[in-house]
Scaffold this motif. Sequence first.
Motif, PDB file in Angstrom:
ATOM      1  N   THR A 196      14.838  39.055  35.771  1.00  0.00           N
ATOM      2  CA  THR A 196      15.725  38.118  36.467  1.00  0.00           C
ATOM      3  C   THR A 196      17.037  37.993  35.719  1.00  0.00           C
ATOM      4  O   THR A 196      18.127  38.034  36.314  1.00  0.00           O
ATOM      5  N   ARG A 197      16.894  37.831  34.389  1.00  0.00           N
ATOM      6  CA  ARG A 197      18.102  37.697  33.595  1.00  0.00           C
ATOM      7  C   ARG A 197      18.959  38.958  33.734  1.00  0.00           C
ATOM      8  O   ARG A 197      20.183  38.878  33.891  1.00  0.00           O
ATOM      9  N   THR A 198      18.301  40.127  33.686  1.00  0.00           N
ATOM     10  CA  THR A 198      19.030  41.386  33.835  1.00  0.00           C
ATOM     11  C   THR A 198      19.792  41.396  35.168  1.00  0.00           C
ATOM     12  O   THR A 198      20.955  41.779  35.241  1.00  0.00           O
ATOM     13  N   LEU A 199      19.056  40.930  36.177  1.00  0.00           N
ATOM     14  CA  LEU A 199      19.659  40.925  37.508  1.00  0.00           C
ATOM     15  C   LEU A 199      20.900  40.040  37.527  1.00  0.00           C
ATOM     16  O   LEU A 199      21.950  40.416  38.055  1.00  0.00           O
ATOM     17  N   ILE A 200      20.787  38.882  36.906  1.00  0.00           N
ATOM     18  CA  ILE A 200      21.941  37.970  36.880  1.00  0.00           C
ATOM     19  C   ILE A 200      23.099  38.612  36.135  1.00  0.00           C
ATOM     20  O   ILE A 200      24.242  38.611  36.598  1.00  0.00           O
ATOM     21  N   TRP A 201      22.757  39.198  34.976  1.00  0.00           N
ATOM     22  CA  TRP A 201      23.815  39.860  34.208  1.00  0.00           C
ATOM     23  C   TRP A 201      24.442  40.985  35.012  1.00  0.00           C
ATOM     24  O   TRP A 201      25.650  41.183  34.995  1.00  0.00           O
ATOM     25  N   CYS A 202      23.549  41.721  35.688  1.00  0.00           N
ATOM     26  CA  CYS A 202      24.037  42.806  36.537  1.00  0.00           C
ATOM     27  C   CYS A 202      25.047  42.265  37.543  1.00  0.00           C
ATOM     28  O   CYS A 202      26.130  42.821  37.714  1.00  0.00           O
ATOM     29  N   ALA A 203      24.641  41.174  38.199  1.00  0.00           N
ATOM     30  CA  ALA A 203      25.498  40.582  39.226  1.00  0.00           C
ATOM     31  C   ALA A 203      26.850  40.219  38.639  1.00  0.00           C
ATOM     32  O   ALA A 203      27.903  40.524  39.210  1.00  0.00           O
ATOM     33  N   VAL A 204      26.784  39.590  37.441  1.00  0.00           N
ATOM     34  CA  VAL A 204      28.033  39.168  36.804  1.00  0.00           C
ATOM     35  C   VAL A 204      28.899  40.388  36.501  1.00  0.00           C
ATOM     36  O   VAL A 204      30.085  40.432  36.834  1.00  0.00           O
ATOM     37  N   MET A 205      28.245  41.407  35.929  1.00  0.00           N
ATOM     38  CA  MET A 205      29.023  42.574  35.543  1.00  0.00           C
ATOM     39  C   MET A 205      29.560  43.312  36.766  1.00  0.00           C
ATOM     40  O   MET A 205      30.705  43.771  36.760  1.00  0.00           O
ATOM     41  N   ILE A 206      28.706  43.381  37.773  1.00  0.00           N
ATOM     42  CA  ILE A 206      29.150  44.065  38.994  1.00  0.00           C
ATOM     43  C   ILE A 206      30.323  43.312  39.614  1.00  0.00           C
ATOM     44  O   ILE A 206      31.304  43.905  40.051  1.00  0.00           O
ATOM     45  N   ALA A 207      30.203  41.979  39.586  1.00  0.00           N
ATOM     46  CA  ALA A 207      31.298  41.178  40.138  1.00  0.00           C
ATOM     47  C   ALA A 207      32.584  41.485  39.376  1.00  0.00           C
ATOM     48  O   ALA A 207      33.645  41.707  39.976  1.00  0.00           O
ATOM     49  N   LEU A 208      32.446  41.493  38.034  1.00  0.00           N
ATOM     50  CA  LEU A 208      33.631  41.790  37.220  1.00  0.00           C
ATOM     51  C   LEU A 208      34.174  43.173  37.553  1.00  0.00           C
ATOM     52  O   LEU A 208      35.377  43.349  37.786  1.00  0.00           O
ATOM     53  N   LEU A 209      33.251  44.155  37.612  1.00  0.00           N
ATOM     54  CA  LEU A 209      33.667  45.523  37.921  1.00  0.00           C
ATOM     55  C   LEU A 209      34.308  45.591  39.305  1.00  0.00           C
ATOM     56  O   LEU A 209      35.324  46.254  39.500  1.00  0.00           O
ATOM     57  N   ALA A 210      33.683  44.866  40.238  1.00  0.00           N
ATOM     58  CA  ALA A 210      34.184  44.911  41.613  1.00  0.00           C
ATOM     59  C   ALA A 210      35.592  44.350  41.683  1.00  0.00           C
ATOM     60  O   ALA A 210      36.473  44.933  42.312  1.00  0.00           O
ATOM     61  N   PHE A 211      35.785  43.215  40.978  1.00  0.00           N
ATOM     62  CA  PHE A 211      37.123  42.629  41.037  1.00  0.00           C
ATOM     63  C   PHE A 211      38.133  43.507  40.322  1.00  0.00           C
ATOM     64  O   PHE A 211      39.235  43.734  40.819  1.00  0.00           O
ATOM     65  N   GLY A 212      37.722  44.029  39.179  1.00  0.00           N
ATOM     66  CA  GLY A 212      38.592  44.967  38.473  1.00  0.00           C
ATOM     67  C   GLY A 212      38.893  46.158  39.355  1.00  0.00           C
ATOM     68  O   GLY A 212      40.048  46.550  39.535  1.00  0.00           O
ATOM     69  N   GLY A 213      37.829  46.681  39.960  1.00  0.00           N
ATOM     70  CA  GLY A 213      37.980  47.830  40.858  1.00  0.00           C
ATOM     71  C   GLY A 213      38.886  47.496  42.017  1.00  0.00           C
ATOM     72  O   GLY A 213      39.703  48.312  42.433  1.00  0.00           O
ATOM     73  N   ALA A 214      38.716  46.258  42.504  1.00  0.00           N
ATOM     74  CA  ALA A 214      39.536  45.833  43.643  1.00  0.00           C
ATOM     75  C   ALA A 214      41.008  45.974  43.305  1.00  0.00           C
ATOM     76  O   ALA A 214      41.790  46.492  44.087  1.00  0.00           O
ATOM     77  N   TRP A 215      41.335  45.493  42.094  1.00  0.00           N
ATOM     78  CA  TRP A 215      42.756  45.596  41.710  1.00  0.00           C
ATOM     79  C   TRP A 215      43.183  47.036  41.618  1.00  0.00           C
ATOM     80  O   TRP A 215      44.248  47.409  42.092  1.00  0.00           O
ATOM     81  N   VAL A 216      42.317  47.843  41.000  1.00  0.00           N
ATOM     82  CA  VAL A 216      42.670  49.257  40.832  1.00  0.00           C
ATOM     83  C   VAL A 216      42.837  49.918  42.200  1.00  0.00           C
ATOM     84  O   VAL A 216      43.844  50.576  42.477  1.00  0.00           O
ATOM     85  N   VAL A 217      41.814  49.667  43.072  1.00  0.00           N
ATOM     86  CA  VAL A 217      41.840  50.304  44.392  1.00  0.00           C
ATOM     87  C   VAL A 217      43.047  49.815  45.185  1.00  0.00           C
ATOM     88  O   VAL A 217      43.733  50.573  45.852  1.00  0.00           O
ATOM     89  N   ARG A 218      43.290  48.478  45.054  1.00  0.00           N
ATOM     90  CA  ARG A 218      44.412  47.906  45.779  1.00  0.00           C
ATOM     91  C   ARG A 218      45.729  48.541  45.335  1.00  0.00           C
ATOM     92  O   ARG A 218      46.573  48.918  46.133  1.00  0.00           O
ATOM     93  N   ASP A 219      45.809  48.714  44.037  1.00  0.00           N
ATOM     94  CA  ASP A 219      47.000  49.330  43.479  1.00  0.00           C
ATOM     95  C   ASP A 219      47.152  50.758  43.987  1.00  0.00           C
ATOM     96  O   ASP A 219      48.234  51.190  44.377  1.00  0.00           O
ATOM     97  N   LEU A 220      45.990  51.450  44.018  1.00  0.00           N
ATOM     98  CA  LEU A 220      45.959  52.829  44.480  1.00  0.00           C
ATOM     99  C   LEU A 220      46.428  52.901  45.932  1.00  0.00           C
ATOM    100  O   LEU A 220      47.272  53.712  46.292  1.00  0.00           O
ATOM    101  N   PHE A 221      45.833  51.999  46.726  1.00  0.00           N
ATOM    102  CA  PHE A 221      46.188  51.934  48.144  1.00  0.00           C
ATOM    103  C   PHE A 221      47.677  51.683  48.297  1.00  0.00           C
ATOM    104  O   PHE A 221      48.358  52.323  49.061  1.00  0.00           O
ATOM    105  N   ARG A 222      48.118  50.703  47.509  1.00  0.00           N
ATOM    106  CA  ARG A 222      49.531  50.334  47.620  1.00  0.00           C
ATOM    107  C   ARG A 222      50.432  51.494  47.276  1.00  0.00           C
ATOM    108  O   ARG A 222      51.446  51.714  47.907  1.00  0.00           O
ATOM    109  N   ARG A 223      50.004  52.206  46.233  1.00  0.00           N
ATOM    110  CA  ARG A 223      50.847  53.325  45.820  1.00  0.00           C
ATOM    111  C   ARG A 223      50.861  54.396  46.912  1.00  0.00           C
ATOM    112  O   ARG A 223      51.881  55.001  47.188  1.00  0.00           O
ATOM    113  N   MET A 224      49.650  54.622  47.524  1.00  0.00           N
ATOM    114  CA  MET A 224      49.563  55.630  48.579  1.00  0.00           C
ATOM    115  C   MET A 224      50.427  55.237  49.767  1.00  0.00           C
ATOM    116  O   MET A 224      51.197  56.026  50.300  1.00  0.00           O
ATOM    117  N   VAL A 225      50.279  53.986  50.191  1.00  0.00           N
ATOM    118  CA  VAL A 225      51.017  53.512  51.352  1.00  0.00           C
ATOM    119  C   VAL A 225      52.486  53.323  50.990  1.00  0.00           C
ATOM    120  O   VAL A 225      53.363  53.517  51.819  1.00  0.00           O
TER     121      VAL A 225
END
Lengths: 502, 228
Positions: free
Chosen positions: A179-208
């Motif tokens: 359970t704890r692993t799962l929670i940590w996973c969620a936290v880390m994934i959330a962090l990665l997702a948000f970080g990724g979001a910025w990266v992807v958003r930036d990528l998108f923006r640069r493409m567009v």
Amino acid sequence: MAQERHHEADITASQKKRAFHVRKGRWPIRSAGLNFALAYGVIFLISAALFLSFIWWSSNNLLDNHVRAFIETDAQELREHWNYGGPPALSDAIEERLEQNVDDDALYLLIDRYGRRLAGNLPGWPASITRINHFYEITIRRYSFTTPAEFKAYNLTHGYKLIIGHDIRGRYLLGTVITRTLIWCAVMIALLAFGGAWVVRDLFRRMVGSIARTASAVASGDLSHRIALTGSETDLVAEPVNTMLDRINRLMEGVRQVSNAIAHDLRTPITRARNQLEDALSSANSTEALRSAVDKAICDLDHITGIFEALLRIAQIEAGSRRSAFTMVDVNDLLSNMAELYEASAEDAGLKLVLDVSPLPALHGDERMLQQALANLLDNAIKFSPAGSELTLSAHPVLAITPKGHAASTPTGIEISVRDHGPGMNKEDILRAHERFFRAESARHTPGSGLGLSLVQAVTGLHHGKLTLTQANPGLKVTLFLPLTPAASHPHALTDPVQNHD
Amino acid sequence: MHILLVEDDPTVRSFVFKGLKEAGHNVDQADNGKDGLYLAISEKYDIIILDRMLPGGIDGLNILETLRGQKNNTPVLLLSALSEVDDRVDGLRAGGDDYVTKPFAFSELLARVEALGRRGNADAAPETTITVGDLKLDLLTRDVQRDGQKIDLQPREFRLLEFLARHAGQVVTRTMLLEKVWDYHFDPQTNVIDVHVSRLRQKVDKPFKTSIIHTVRNAGYILRTPQD
């Protein structure tokens, strides 16, 4: 008017309402990059949860099996003790096991037929154990805490009963870890997702961004701007947009050329007409002089109208809107009629019009435009031929060349050419001949507007064909290649229309 | 002829009005589509000249379609600044009988109006011969005689003479000849039509004492007998 405006206001209000409504019912995040990342995060989380659930389920199974196997083997061994020495031997064995049990997870209870406890660390027979030879999972009280345990009861001889159990606190510990692993996973994934979001958003923006920059540059008037090709998926958009811009640029160039030409070549006859009228107004002293001046002015105006019509027609043809008038055209018929019409003019000018036409396949095209193009070519040829010379109108089917170098039996197009024995054109003039209002130096003294070949060029383009001017020494040979199907057209038919082939 | 002229531009209208009057026609005029439609429906005209672009919500094509919808077959000549081929086709498809683009020479308009008026009268009886003075055309055998003498003509020359003879006494313009005899709708720069007419003259006029094909300055040609 007021009513109209009110009506308009109504429309905008209802449109706003609808837009608001739509936005309310919709997903609130508008950024594609963020949505992308969020979707990724959710997918990650779901897959992590599934993965960990599987681990949880399989390790639980493993532990269960392990515990049960342990209990079964233990029971086997203790039964041997019982068989060997009866209750005392079994009690001793149990006590010994309890002493050696470092993990303190083994649970035993031995009772006699009256239910008296003989050995073991369980305080009494748990009430929920009612069946023999059956695994129970029960929460029991041990020392100061409660813990889950797996039990199995065995019947011994003479009414003695044995319970072997195992504390399965470990399983719960595992559960907590997972359970704890799962929670940590969620936290880390959330962090990665948000970080990724910025990266992807930036990528998108640069493409567009590159597309947007180009679009706004074009919107503000810089038509030379193009989207940089990166080899990425944006090229799927960038390439057609660039092609579109090229075409727009060409059209704009045409418009610019035309407006320049209008400024130049229409002003001249307008000025002439105006001057003539003004001169007649102030100095004509007889009706005859006045009439002649007005007559000349009308001639000039007709000339201007002619130029206008030609320009409009070229523009219309170049816009490509005339393909709606395409039908199957009998080219042989068209050519012989045309020759018949112009043969008299040629003869009148002391020329001989020679017709050299093979049987031709029907062509999908605009008959009137083809007539007009041919008329322009024949007009030109007659205009520039010296008396006593010959001009040739020839037409032949063009056969496709197969990969082996042989001519195929089915024609891909028709080649129509008009050849005269006039002064011809030099190389530079041939290159510029299709330009609107261009007139070769040698043609300055002949009447004409310089639009004839432009129109032929436009008609050829309309049919995906190719116009070629060749110095025939003496004279000029103008060749129209018209493909039977647009696919057979020359790839550079539109971009590189006039080529010098000598 | 009784002619209705529907044209919104006052200068063009009065110019055409004056010209038609001088040519001996009885002209009614309207400067908008509504009045034009009213007149076209309530009166009997020999020919209607319609501008395509008219103010007041009813344009030339609307009037034309309404008339044709009521089985009114009065010849209609459309007058328009829309010269594109498609516009011309639209106009003719809507039931127009002829199309003149602005700017136009009055002689061209008059020639076409008179040709249309004549056509309206001659609709009923299909002719097999045309006789103009001493000129006789047999439309079935394609024989041409003048003063009892047979003239040999090429097929196209025959059609040219036939067209001139059908409109004997009327001016026909070069554009009309190009359109009706050759079915071409372009503007030739050289004098192609003149050359063909002059060839025809060689055969029809030259061997005889009097000419019947005459050039009308700034307009075109006319076929008429000397006594006309």
